[in-house]
Design a protein around this motif. Structure first.
Motif, mmCIF file in Angstrom:
data_model
loop_
_atom_site.group_PDB
_atom_site.id
_atom_site.type_symbol
_atom_site.label_atom_id
_atom_site.label_comp_id
_atom_site.label_asym_id
_atom_site.label_seq_id
_atom_site.Cartn_x
_atom_site.Cartn_y
_atom_site.Cartn_z
ATOM 1 N N GLN A 1 19.413 -85.454 84.141
ATOM 2 C CA GLN A 1 18.916 -85.901 85.447
ATOM 3 C C GLN A 1 17.718 -85.043 85.826
ATOM 4 O O GLN A 1 16.802 -85.497 86.479
ATOM 5 N N LEU A 2 17.741 -83.772 85.365
ATOM 6 C CA LEU A 2 16.590 -82.881 85.561
ATOM 7 C C LEU A 2 16.178 -82.344 84.185
ATOM 8 O O LEU A 2 15.416 -82.989 83.491
ATOM 9 N N SER A 3 16.743 -81.203 83.759
ATOM 10 C CA SER A 3 16.355 -80.650 82.456
ATOM 11 C C SER A 3 17.561 -80.132 81.679
ATOM 12 O O SER A 3 17.431 -79.211 80.877
ATOM 13 N N LEU A 4 18.729 -80.676 81.980
ATOM 14 C CA LEU A 4 19.975 -80.221 81.372
ATOM 15 C C LEU A 4 20.730 -81.447 80.884
ATOM 16 O O LEU A 4 20.795 -82.439 81.618
ATOM 17 N N PHE A 5 21.276 -81.397 79.674
ATOM 18 C CA PHE A 5 22.122 -82.515 79.228
ATOM 19 C C PHE A 5 23.364 -81.970 78.543
ATOM 20 O O PHE A 5 23.409 -80.817 78.108
ATOM 21 N N ARG B 1 26.265 -78.105 76.143
ATOM 22 C CA ARG B 1 25.179 -78.382 77.079
ATOM 23 C C ARG B 1 23.914 -77.636 76.656
ATOM 24 O O ARG B 1 23.973 -76.560 76.058
ATOM 25 N N VAL B 2 22.795 -78.249 76.947
ATOM 26 C CA VAL B 2 21.486 -77.650 76.660
ATOM 27 C C VAL B 2 20.720 -77.655 77.970
ATOM 28 O O VAL B 2 20.547 -78.716 78.569
ATOM 29 N N ILE C 1 23.181 -71.966 72.963
ATOM 30 C CA ILE C 1 23.673 -73.017 73.860
ATOM 31 C C ILE C 1 25.125 -72.710 74.215
ATOM 32 O O ILE C 1 25.856 -72.095 73.438
ATOM 33 N N THR C 2 25.516 -73.128 75.413
ATOM 34 C CA THR C 2 26.884 -72.892 75.877
ATOM 35 C C THR C 2 27.515 -74.231 76.271
ATOM 36 O O THR C 2 26.872 -75.274 76.208
#
Ligand code: PLP
Length: 475
Positions: free
Chosen positions: A393-397, A442-443, A430-431
């Motif tokens: 939605q912003l910069s995280l998937f 998630r990235v 990544i966590t």
């Protein structure tokens, strides 16, 4: 008798400054070659480090050796360009310079009359934030140590404005995905857990406005006093932006305070073309920003803006006979707007960064992080065995691994293993998180140092490790 002199001669200070600067610059110049996650299984080291206070002073170089060679490498490398874990930021160099200046001159910036021009710099930066969030001129703000304390200041302001002395009747609302700092801040503000409602989310992990409305009605019916909704402009788990316009409209109808926790996402509002992603944010009663995330400032700088600045002031202002007179309307006086009196000079970090780079460069960097996240998400979603649970939605998937016949437990274990194996390769970190009943990888792209090269590596390493993990599971 022991020498009581604590001042260093100018040439010594210059030499020490050079020694420190050389280490910092060498560190930053090689940051992308350093492992993205150091050896953090360091219990033996930490035990061995315990020591009594030194009775005698020592030279600087051996201390720098220990810091830069032994201790700094044994960390999560949050400054690395490959740091895509949690919520990154990176820490721009002007922030370090500002800290040196602020600590070097050590002026008192909590109170306007003691350093008026310096406080004015901070007021200017808060005003820039206000304009970028499209808050009205009546808004006031505060630099805090982070998003947690920004959320706290907003909750205290809402509580004072809406509840007064009636604390126990007050109820507040957040979602099941809200950052834990909000519940903690509520508790610190005297709103105990039995008065905090966690609203369920939709399939995109956004707070459900219909359930929020029902919860508010139920509390009214029970004789309680709903007073605050905290929505998220970018959740930590999946980057979800709650339906801010619907929640804002509901709050306006019901007379509730609407606080937006934008610790992760609000800085994207600097970019006019991205504002539709955060529609409703400018209408909020207060917003948390976290310059040490989306403005790439080093850790220790959060910020809150409150639409009705008088509510922030009323919650914090105090007087004392030994203090200068509180300032009126025209000049910003930090101690009237927050809990601190003596404090560092957080505004200088943000001011120096924006003055050196210019806002246009910041907007370009933010827009680039979102574009990189979209690119990474598109390529990861196309990989075999990947299910994209939360596109950016912003910069995280966020996504998980799945293959025919795999149980949920096997999918969770494989997804966990993926994180570990990708991170162990040393280039990207990544966590994961537990959301929607399963474990997700998630990235999050938000370090200013993350560029296309790291995204390509991230996709390549996820592809390689996911393929190997699933092939082994199916063998
Ligand atoms: C959405 C959100 N809110 C609040 C916080 C807390 O901010 P801080 O760690 O700056 O106190 C975080 C931290 O990651 C966050 O992601």
């Amino acid at each position: 008798m022991t020498d009581a002199t604590l001042e260093f001669p100018p040439e010594t200070m210059r030499r020490m400054g050079d020694q420190v600067m050389r280490r910092v610059v060498d560190h930053l110049a090689t940051i992308d070659e350093q492992p993205v996650r150091g050896d953090v299984d360091a219990t033996a080291l930490c035990r061995a480090m315990r020591e009594p206070a030194p009775e005698e002073g020592s030279a600087l170089e051996p201390l720098l050796d220990a810091l830069f060679d032994e201790w700094i490498p044994r960390t999560f490398n949050t400054a690395s360009p490959g740091y895509l874990a949690y919520i990154p930021g990176g820490g721009v160099f002007p922030g370090a310079l500002a800290d040196l200046i602020a600590s070097g001159v050590n002026r008192y910036t909590g109170v306007w009359p003691t350093a008026p021009a310096l406080v004015q710099l901070e007021a200017n930066v808060l005003d820039w934030l206000r304009e970028w969030m499209q808050f009205p001129a009546t808004a006031r703000g505060l630099f805090t140590t982070g998003g947690s304390m920004a959320n706290f200041a907003a909750i205290v302001s809402a509580r004072e404005r809406k509840l007064g002395a009636e604390l126990r009747r007050g109820t507040m609302y957040l979602s099941t995905q809200t950052h834990h700092s909000v519940g903690k801040a509520a508790r610190l503000a005297g709103i105990l857990p039995d008065r905090v409602r966690a609203i369920e989310v939709d399939s995109a992990f956004r707070m459900r406005a219909d359930l929020l409305s029902q919860a508010i009605a139920a509390d009214h019916a029970a004789g309680l006093q709903p007073f605050l909704v905290v929505s998220s402009a970018g959740t930590t788990n999946t980057g979800a932006v709650d339906p801010l316009p619907a929640i804002g409209a509901l709050c306006a109808r019901e007379g509730l305070w609407h606080h937006v926790d934008g610790a992760y996402g609000a800085s994207f509002h600097l970019c006019p073309e991205l504002r539709p992603l955060l529609a409703g944010l400018p209408q909020a009663d207060s917003v948390t920003l976290d310059p040490h995330k989306g403005l790439f400032i080093p850790y220790g700088t959060g910020a809150v803006l409150v639409r009705d600045g008088e509510a922030l002031r009323a919650a914090h202002a105090e007087t004392a006979s030994y203090m200068p007179e509180n300032q009126g309307e025209e000049f910003y006086d930090p101690h009237q707007y927050g809990p601190d009196l003596s404090r560092g000079f957080p505004g200088l970090r943000v001011w120096l960064a924006f003055k050196l780079y210019g806002a246009a460069r910041y907007r370009a960097a933010l827009a680039e992080k979102r574009a990189l996240a979209l690119d990474a998400a598109r390529r990861v979603a196309a990989l075999p065995h990947v299910v994209m649970d939360a596109p950016p939605q912003l910069s995280l998937f966020a996504f998980h691994l799945e293959w025919p016949g795999a149980t949920l437990a096997e999918q969770d274990a494989a997804t966990r293993e993926l994180l570990e194996r990708v991170t162990r390769r040393g280039k990207v970190f990544i966590t994961g998180c537990q959301a929607g009943g399963r474990f997700l990888a998630r990235v999050c792209v938000l370090s200013f140092r993350t560029r296309q090269a790291q995204i390509d590596t991230c996709v390549e390493h996820i592809a390689g490790e996911a393929g190997a993990i699933v092939a082994r599971a199916r063998a």
